[in-house]
Design an enzyme around this catalytic site. Structure first.
Site, PDB file in Angstrom:
ATOM      1  N   HIS A 306       0.847  -1.184   0.000  1.00 39.36           N
ATOM      2  CA  HIS A 306       0.000   0.000   0.000  1.00 39.36           C
ATOM      3  C   HIS A 306       0.883   1.235   0.000  1.00 39.36           C
ATOM      4  CE1 HIS A 306      -3.025   2.939   1.364  1.00 39.36           C
ATOM      5  NE2 HIS A 306      -3.914   2.092   0.889  1.00 39.36           N
ATOM      6  N   ASP A 364      -8.072  -4.558  -0.372  1.00 39.27           N
ATOM      7  CA  ASP A 364      -8.563  -4.941  -1.698  1.00 39.27           C
ATOM      8  C   ASP A 364      -8.400  -6.436  -1.949  1.00 39.27           C
ATOM      9  OD1 ASP A 364      -9.137  -2.223  -2.500  1.00 39.27           O
ATOM     10  OD2 ASP A 364      -6.980  -1.950  -2.630  1.00 39.27           O
TER      11      ASP A 364
END
Length: 430
Positions: A306, A364
């Protein structure tokens, strides 16, 4: 907020700059006066070291894997609260009392219907239009239907606009979905919760009753909470930048939706699911792990790592639990995608390559599997993200509008084009 000072020396300039400290997180150096003092700009592509605003809404510690909304950890909000309670917190700064919550839920619920003329607006799109394209146009059009909540200088109109956006976004999203698959629109119901209402509008049909599964409704509500706000990400920054010009809130949120559509932002969960489908089975994982480690191979694992988190994404843990609850409830015990996901997660948490590069699973990674199990096609994944993130956009927009120091956003640049030159007539050009 405490204030310190910093000095920047370059050439013959000794610039004195204020340093500011927030409640949590690193201090910042205020470079507002740098151009005036020294005639230079700072250069920070992607804003990786730039605080674009002051905010009291969301705090992220990427190194420790912490996400707080108004000081409350995301796992506590997701496990013990509900989405509309989180909405109230983001908008007003504190968790509501029971009376405040009941009033807020009542007002949001009574704003879920959209103007009937808007239902005909959808027929202007092709049947095969991507739902996010429909969302961009439809949300932008709200300002043409609700003129009584576009005056950003009026606190009452800002409040009404906030309620309308949170309330109507699920209705618009469900209509985009129904139009996409060729089914009739389903109107909202005031007797259902926020998540229940959304699932009903998406999956009910006129020819038979739709039974709402409480486990699936709770999962949907939790997904909304996990995506409600995430500090100054690309779409939120877009909303703030659009809002800094004085644009109405509906236009600002439409701009945020357009930014969210990008695969590097809101489309990441769709990309993660597509990757799992490409891998297909556990026995093919070593092949793809080898490809991910090969610098010369363009393939990369989606749903890992991320921009902000350099530790395990705190939302991913809750999303993993939610994913299992949904699959168990639906009797999906041997889902090959989940098997691939679990093995990839195990490798990512134990393999030195992933640990060194801090490529931990993010939210996700699991949300795509969960949304697929709930019955949504991949084209709707980013739409659901937009529904959830609307309250974050509105809270950030509202905070910016109410900030007496806010100015129109106007970044500068490092110009590397041609120097000044004189115009030459066509016949004289070599």
């Amino acid at each position: 907020m405490t204030e310190q000072s910093a000095k920047l020396n370059f050439g013959s300039t000794n610039a004195g700059l204020e340093m500011r400290s927030g409640t949590l997180g690193p201090d910042v150096i205020d470079v507002t006066s740098l151009y005036k003092q020294g005639g230079v700009f700072t250069y920070d592509p992607g804003f990786s070291s730039t605080a674009s605003c002051e905010s009291k809404i969301t705090y992220i510690d990427g190194d420790e894997g912490i996400l707080l909304h108004r000081g409350y950890p995301i796992d506590q909000l997701a496990e013990r609260g509900d989405y509309l309670e989180t909405c109230y917190l983001l908008l007003y700064g504190e968790l509501p009392t029971q009376r405040e919550k009941d009033d807020f839920v009542y007002r949001v619920t009574r704003h879920t219907m959209i103007h009937e003329q808007m239902s005909r607006f959808f027929t202007g799109f092709r049947r095969d239009a991507h739902p996010m394209a429909v969302m961009c146009g439809s949300v932008g059009a709200l300002s043409a239907f609700y003129h009584d909540s576009t005056d950003i200088a009026d606190p009452h109109q800002r409040m009404v606009a906030s309620l309308r956006m949170v309330a109507k976004m699920p209705t618009i999203a469900a209509m985009a979905y129904k139009y996409h698959i060729g089914q009739p629109f389903v109107y909202p119901r005031n007797d259902l919760s926020y998540a229940e209402n959304f699932l009903h509008m998406c999956f009910a049909v006129p020819c038979e009753p739709y039974r709402i599964n409480p486990v699936l409704a709770r999962a949907m509500d939790r997904i909304f909470i996990l995506h409600a706000d995430h500090e100054q990400n690309a779409s939120t920054s877009t909303v703030r930048l659009a809002g800094s010009s004085g644009a109405n809130p509906f236009a600002c949120v439409a701009a945020g939706i357009a930014c969210l559509w990008g695969p590097a932002h809101g489309g990441a969960n769709e990309a993660a699911l597509n990757m799992l489908m490409e891998i297909g089975s556990k026995d093919r994982i070593p092949e793809f792990i080898a490809r991910a480690k090969d610098k010369n191979d363009p393939f990369r694992l989606m749903g890992f790592g991320h921009r902000v988190y350099k530790n395990y994404d705190p939302r991913a843990k809750i999303m993993q639990q939610t994913c299992h609850e949904v699959l168990d409830e639906l009797g999906i015990k041997d889902d090959p995608l989940l098997e691939v996901a679990m093995e990839l997660e195990r490798i990512a948490l134990t393999d030195e390559y992933f640990i060194e590069k801090k490529l931990y699973p993010n939210v996700d990674f699991y949300s795509g599997i969960t949304l697929k199990a709930l019955g949504f096609p991949t084209t709707m994944f980013t739409v659901l993200f937009a529904v959830a993130r609307t309250v974050g956009w509105i809270a950030q927009w509202k905070e910016m509008i109410e900030d007496p120091h806010q100015r129109i956003g106007r970044p500068r640049q490092l110009y590397t084009g041609a120097p000044m030159r004189d115009y030459v007539s066509p016949e004289e050009r070599g």
